[in-house]
Design a protein around this motif. Structure first.
Motif, PDB file in Angstrom:
ATOM      1  N   HIS A 264       0.824  -1.210   0.000  1.00  0.00           N
ATOM      2  CA  HIS A 264       0.000   0.000   0.000  1.00  0.00           C
ATOM      3  C   HIS A 264       0.855   1.256   0.000  1.00  0.00           C
ATOM      4  N   LYS A 265       1.930   1.215   0.777  1.00  0.00           N
ATOM      5  CA  LYS A 265       2.854   2.349   0.780  1.00  0.00           C
ATOM      6  C   LYS A 265       3.448   2.559  -0.609  1.00  0.00           C
ATOM      7  N   GLN A 266       3.778   1.466  -1.280  1.00  0.00           N
ATOM      8  CA  GLN A 266       4.347   1.560  -2.620  1.00  0.00           C
ATOM      9  C   GLN A 266       3.348   2.170  -3.598  1.00  0.00           C
ATOM     10  N   GLN A 267       2.058   1.782  -3.463  1.00  0.00           N
ATOM     11  CA  GLN A 267       1.032   2.350  -4.343  1.00  0.00           C
ATOM     12  C   GLN A 267       0.898   3.850  -4.145  1.00  0.00           C
ATOM     13  N   VAL A 268       0.871   4.285  -2.889  1.00  0.00           N
ATOM     14  CA  VAL A 268       0.766   5.718  -2.605  1.00  0.00           C
ATOM     15  C   VAL A 268       2.007   6.453  -3.094  1.00  0.00           C
ATOM     16  N   SER A 269       3.166   5.823  -2.931  1.00  0.00           N
ATOM     17  CA  SER A 269       4.411   6.432  -3.400  1.00  0.00           C
ATOM     18  C   SER A 269       4.381   6.632  -4.910  1.00  0.00           C
ATOM     19  N   TYR A 298       4.108   6.209   7.501  1.00  0.00           N
ATOM     20  CA  TYR A 298       4.002   4.750   7.366  1.00  0.00           C
ATOM     21  C   TYR A 298       5.035   3.995   8.193  1.00  0.00           C
ATOM     22  N   ASP A 299       6.273   4.528   8.243  1.00  0.00           N
ATOM     23  CA  ASP A 299       7.343   3.763   8.892  1.00  0.00           C
ATOM     24  C   ASP A 299       7.091   3.487  10.373  1.00  0.00           C
ATOM     25  N   PRO A 300       6.563   4.454  11.157  1.00  0.00           N
ATOM     26  CA  PRO A 300       6.270   4.102  12.556  1.00  0.00           C
ATOM     27  C   PRO A 300       5.281   2.953  12.691  1.00  0.00           C
ATOM     28  N   ILE A 301       4.290   2.923  11.789  1.00  0.00           N
ATOM     29  CA  ILE A 301       3.323   1.821  11.829  1.00  0.00           C
ATOM     30  C   ILE A 301       4.009   0.509  11.486  1.00  0.00           C
ATOM     31  N   PRO A 366      -5.374   6.641   6.407  1.00  0.00           N
ATOM     32  CA  PRO A 366      -6.472   6.866   5.457  1.00  0.00           C
ATOM     33  C   PRO A 366      -5.957   7.277   4.086  1.00  0.00           C
ATOM     34  N   GLU A 367      -6.774   6.970   3.082  1.00  0.00           N
ATOM     35  CA  GLU A 367      -6.383   7.267   1.704  1.00  0.00           C
ATOM     36  C   GLU A 367      -6.092   8.758   1.494  1.00  0.00           C
TER      37      GLU A 367
END
Length: 566
Positions: A264-269, A298-301, A366-367
């Motif tokens: 998901h992080k990659q998609q947002v990136s 994202y990284d703390p999560i 959230p998105e």
């Protein structure tokens, strides 16, 4: 056979499930453990259609094979079980009573590492079987007793016979007897230990029973206490095995969630990168800043997920270690099992805290936190290159409630309850809700607009379906047909959708930005001045959607659709 100390053979002939002298004993052909046939079938009763496992070592039994343990059956026939189980436990058999069952028919000597032939169930020394199979044709061995042929590796180590042979071959000397007697004597009264105190969890002698210390305590014979403890340890082992599986499953699920989180992080990136590619190279610094914010979010999560994974692994290791200690304790003698049993259970059998903390972290930002009007906030003076640009929306006077006064340019609305004006009613007009729709609606694409609410104590902003009934007064009847962000000075910001959600933000933004991604199913709200994400909706949209604004307080301030110009 020289005279040996046979000891308590009943322990060796006992079922590992019920801890009584085995009835119709069977041996598992995969691992060599022995049980009553009925006890084993009872353990497997609820595993229909599943792989069977040994109740002790949990080894998988692919073919579910077990066979009658002939040697154990013959030995158990010699032990006539009386009514008093404790008496059976104290029975001592002479070596000559067992010699015929503990002798290998190939070498005519006492068994050395006895093995059980799976084909016929007869027993021989391991080395005798190997020698026999080496000289046999096609690697097979013929049983000298029944003449049935078995494959070269068609045997399993017979744990019962091995234990009995060990007892028979164990020499007795005066020093060992004295050490054993000393070990099993009460430290206080120097009497032989024969009882166990259920209240204190301590070993006792007959004098202890009558002492003031154990007055009114319940004391039971050692054998009964050992049986109770073995049963409890066995149940705890079963429970810990289940917990190990739960931790393993949670760890697997956590790894999956970490992978999904990374994806998901990659998609947002990729979305951020695609948006910034529309600008010139001088916007690279702004793009890097957004990536920094992405990592900071994202990284703390992800680190929390990784830490939770490490915690799950530690819990798994702890449970496996406790399981190993319990299994070792289970096969100890009566005294060994009961010694420090309370401390042992506290150290190795307490699993409640582990059960309560087997969790999988599934957080996801959230998105709307990043998938919004990024370029607009970055370079307002390059508005023509930004998609979506801020839409210059105007209000539709045919939809406005009669208490709303619209400006001449149809960009502002104010609440004027005492302002009487004749308006022509129509299906488009709101009769009871103080709202007004924009002239333009959306059936696809990405759109962004801003509303100035500075100074307003009560306002409503968002989108609704074109088909919404505009004559109903009760907001509850509208749930599901519109997605709204509202503010009231008494309760702060709150959401109106399938349920009312208070956001816990007491201060009203001065200007609110609204982002719609129709195909992406996203509506997001922003505090324009602070560039903060307020909240988002995720939905599958159908039909035409119209932005709306509304107010029910008569301040001098107006709600204004902001038109941004270069």
């Amino acid at each position: 056979m020289a005279k040996k100390n046979v000891g308590n053979i009943v322990d060796d002939l006992s079922c590992l499930i019920c801890h009584q002298v085995s009835k119709d004993p069977v041996i598992l052909q995969s691992c060599g453990h022995n049980f009553c046939r009925s006890c084993l079938q009872g353990q497997w009763r609820d595993t229909e259609g599943q792989d069977k496992t040994c109740p002790i070592c949990q080894e998988s039994l692919l073919d579910d094979k077990c066979a009658s343990n002939i040697a154990s059956l013959k030995l158990e026939e010699k032990v006539k079980e009386p009514e008093d189980t404790a008496a059976v436990r104290q029975m001592i058999m002479a070596p000559e009573d067992m010699s015929d069952q503990l002798t290998c028919s190939l070498c005519n000597k006492t068994f050395q590492d006895p093995v059980f032939l799976k084909t016929c169930g007869h027993n021989f020394c391991h080395i005798c079987v190997q020698k026999r199979s080496t000289s046999a044709d096609h690697g097979e061995i013929e049983c000298p007793t029944c003449k049935l042929k078995s494959p070269r590796d068609g045997y399993v180590h017979n744990r019962v016979l091995a234990s009995l042979v060990e007892r028979v071959n164990r020499p007795v000397n005066q020093e060992e007897r004295q050490a054993s007697d000393q070990e099993h004597k009460c430290e206080t009264h120097k009497e032989r230990i024969t009882l166990f105190c259920l209240r204190d969890g301590t070993l006792c002698c007959l004098v202890c029973r009558d002492s003031f210390q154990h007055q009114s305590h319940r004391l039971i014979p050692l054998i009964e206490a050992s049986n109770l403890t073995q049963g409890g340890l066995f149940r705890n082992i079963q429970k810990q095995l289940g917990l190990v599986n739960d931790v393993k499953n949670a760890n697997t699920e956590q790894e999956q969630k970490i992978a999904e989180h990374k994806a998901h992080k990659q998609q947002v990136s990729e979305h951020i990168t695609k948006e910034f590619e529309k600008l010139c190279t001088f916007l690279v610094d702004a793009q890097r800043e957004h990536h920094r914010r992405l990592d900071a979010t994202y990284d703390p999560i992800q680190k929390e997920m990784e830490r939770n994974k490490e915690t799950l692994i530690k819990k798994q290791n702890k449970l496996e270690k406790n399981l190993e200690e319990c299994q070792k304790k289970l096969v100890d003698n009566d005294i060994g099992i009961l010694q420090d049993i309370v401390g042992f259970i506290q150290r190795h059998c307490e699993t409640k805290q582990i059960e309560e903390n087997i969790t999988v972290i599934k957080k996801k930002p959230p998105e709307g936190l990043f998938k919004g009007p990024i370029l607009y906030y970055t370079w307002k003076d390059m508005l023509s290159a930004v998609q979506p640009a801020a839409s210059p929306l105007t209000l539709d006077p045919e939809t406005a409630h009669r208490n709303l006064l619209l400006s001449e340019d149809l960009t502002s609305a104010s609440y004027k309850p005492r302002f009487f004006r004749r308006v022509e009613d129509s299906p488009k007009r709101f009769s009871c809700l103080d709202l007004a729709l924009t002239s333009e609606g959306f059936i696809n694409g990405r759109h962004y607009w801003e509303i100035d609410v500075d100074g307003k104590k009560d306002w409503d902003i968002s989108l609704m379906k074109e088909t919404l009934n505009r004559k109903e007064a009760n907001h509850i009847l509208l749930l599901g047909d519109f997605w709204g962000l509202s503010y009231n000075i008494r309760i702060g910001l709150y959401l109106l959708t399938e349920k009312i959600i208070i956001l816990g933000i007491s201060e009203s933004p001065r200007r609110v930005g609204v982002y719609l991604d129709y195909e992406g199913g996203q509506i997001s709200f922003y505090d324009v001045q602070k560039k903060d994400h307020l909240c988002s909706f995720s939905e599958t949209f159908t039909g035409k959607l119209y932005p709306y604004i509304g107010t029910s307080t008569a301040e001098d301030a107006e709600m204004k659709m902001v038109h941004i110009r270069l």
